[in-house]
Motif scaffolding. Structure first.
Motif, PDB file in Angstrom:
ATOM      1  N   ARG A 119       0.733  -1.302   0.019  1.00  0.00           N
ATOM      2  CA  ARG A 119       0.156   0.107   0.035  1.00  0.00           C
ATOM      3  C   ARG A 119       0.888   1.301   0.089  1.00  0.00           C
ATOM      4  NH1 ARG A 119      -2.379  -3.627   3.488  1.00  0.00           N
ATOM      5  NH2 ARG A 119      -1.592  -2.518   5.583  1.00  0.00           N
ATOM      6  N   ASP A 123       1.159   4.158   4.768  1.00  0.00           N
ATOM      7  CA  ASP A 123       0.527   3.027   5.634  1.00  0.00           C
ATOM      8  C   ASP A 123       1.474   2.141   5.907  1.00  0.00           C
ATOM      9  OD1 ASP A 123      -1.747   2.024   6.872  1.00  0.00           O
ATOM     10  OD2 ASP A 123      -2.585   1.185   5.030  1.00  0.00           O
ATOM     11  N   VAL A 125       3.063   1.206   8.551  1.00  0.00           N
ATOM     12  CA  VAL A 125       3.005   0.504  10.049  1.00  0.00           C
ATOM     13  C   VAL A 125       2.161  -0.422   9.875  1.00  0.00           C
ATOM     14  CG1 VAL A 125       2.781   0.776  12.322  1.00  0.00           C
ATOM     15  CG2 VAL A 125       3.953   2.475  11.107  1.00  0.00           C
ATOM     16  N   SER A 126       0.988  -0.206   9.335  1.00  0.00           N
ATOM     17  CA  SER A 126      -0.199  -1.260   9.356  1.00  0.00           C
ATOM     18  C   SER A 126       0.144  -2.204   8.352  1.00  0.00           C
ATOM     19  CB  SER A 126      -1.496  -0.566   9.029  1.00  0.00           C
ATOM     20  OG  SER A 126      -1.463  -0.157   7.427  1.00  0.00           O
ATOM     21  N   GLN A 128       3.321  -3.389   7.777  1.00  0.00           N
ATOM     22  CA  GLN A 128       4.195  -4.261   8.674  1.00  0.00           C
ATOM     23  C   GLN A 128       3.315  -5.163   9.789  1.00  0.00           C
ATOM     24  OE1 GLN A 128       4.851  -3.606  12.154  1.00  0.00           O
ATOM     25  NE2 GLN A 128       6.406  -5.381  12.207  1.00  0.00           N
ATOM     26  N   GLU A 129       2.554  -4.441  10.188  1.00  0.00           N
ATOM     27  CA  GLU A 129       1.619  -5.506  11.187  1.00  0.00           C
ATOM     28  C   GLU A 129       0.998  -6.510  10.341  1.00  0.00           C
ATOM     29  OE1 GLU A 129      -0.665  -2.475  12.999  1.00  0.00           O
ATOM     30  OE2 GLU A 129       0.883  -1.748  14.504  1.00  0.00           O
ATOM     31  N   GLU A 130       0.404  -6.272   9.175  1.00  0.00           N
ATOM     32  CA  GLU A 130      -0.291  -7.411   8.619  1.00  0.00           C
ATOM     33  C   GLU A 130       0.585  -8.503   8.202  1.00  0.00           C
ATOM     34  OE1 GLU A 130      -3.029  -8.006   4.693  1.00  0.00           O
ATOM     35  OE2 GLU A 130      -2.644  -5.976   5.041  1.00  0.00           O
ATOM     36  N   ASN A 133       1.669 -10.594  11.033  1.00  0.00           N
ATOM     37  CA  ASN A 133       0.733 -11.718  11.229  1.00  0.00           C
ATOM     38  C   ASN A 133       0.665 -12.637  10.472  1.00  0.00           C
ATOM     39  OD1 ASN A 133      -0.082 -10.085  13.766  1.00  0.00           O
ATOM     40  ND2 ASN A 133      -1.617  -8.817  12.293  1.00  0.00           N
TER      41      ASN A 133
END
Length: 240
Positions: A119, A123, A125-126, A128-130, A133
């Motif tokens: 993305r 965006d 940080v989100s 990386q978090e996805e 996970n």
């Protein structure tokens, strides 16, 4: 799938060493090369050494890591080195806002192999978090465990190369993972130790020099993944 025989020691009468260059998400080429090696070497025992850059650019980074983990389970003496692209992937997981360039180096394709669409930069940080996970623990632990170099017999295996003006214990991580110059411009008299077997810098055909061997034949764009079969000082090459 393979006839490699696990070895914990590499004495003088050791099995062949088979070094494999940069894969870059081409699981299809890795499978093809392993089949060719099995056919060519038949029942000869050999030990595999992977030179890093398993991920990025190609569409099958996740599949490549799964294949490597399978090899590690079956042949625990296999050597898997860290490449600069594995390091870039780990750096993104640790600090995405500082390492967004990974996405442009082929990281976007790696994310796609895990089912994630890259993305916009704002965006990160989100993203990386996805990624964190969905990244299997086995993949993360494998990447974290990769050494920077391995010396076996008359060969030193490393991803990018070394600074020829410094002893091995004084090399930096950046040397092992990123160096091009002055390593590539150095001549034979700069090297008094083992033959350096490396990848990192794409060439059309494996470079087979007395003091170094370059096995990065640009698998992603050339569809040529190359291995060197090392039998003492004898060298043979197999490519897809």
């Amino acid at each position: 799938m393979m006839s490699a025989v696990p070895q914990t020691d590499m004495p003088e009468e050791s099995p062949l060493l088979v070094a494999i260059g940069d894969i870059h998400g081409r699981a299809d080429l890795l499978a093809k090369l392993l089949r060719r090696l099995e056919k060519k070497l038949r029942d000869e025992p050999y030990r595999l050494v992977f030179l890093g850059d398993y991920v990025d650019r190609g569409a099958e980074s996740r599949e490549v890591l799964n294949m490597l983990l399978g090899l590690q389970d079956r042949y625990p003496d296999t050597v898997f080195l860290r490449g600069n692209h594995e390091q870039a992937m780990l750096d993104f997981l640790a600090a995405p806002e500082d390492t967004a360039e990974w996405l442009e180096w082929g990281g976007a394709e790696t994310l796609m192999s895990y089912g994630i669409k890259a993305r916009a930069a704002e965006d990160l940080v989100s993203l990386q978090e996805e990624f964190a996970n969905v990244l299997p623990d086995s993949h993360f632990n494998f990447l974290m465990s990769l050494p920077l170099y391995e010396e076996i017999g008359p060969y030193l295996f490393v991803h990018a190369g070394i600074d020829p003006h410094r002893p091995i214990e004084e090399q930096s991580e950046r040397d092992f993972l990123w160096i091009r110059e002055p390593f590539l411009q150095a001549e034979e008299h700069h090297f008094s130790g083992p033959v350096i077997v490396h990848g990192h810098t794409p060439v059309k055909k494996a470079e087979n020099l007395p003091w170094r061997i370059n096995l990065d034949t640009g698998a992603f764009w050339s569809s040529r993944l190359t291995a060197a079969i090392l039998d003492g000082e004898k060298r043979r090459f197999v490519t897809t």
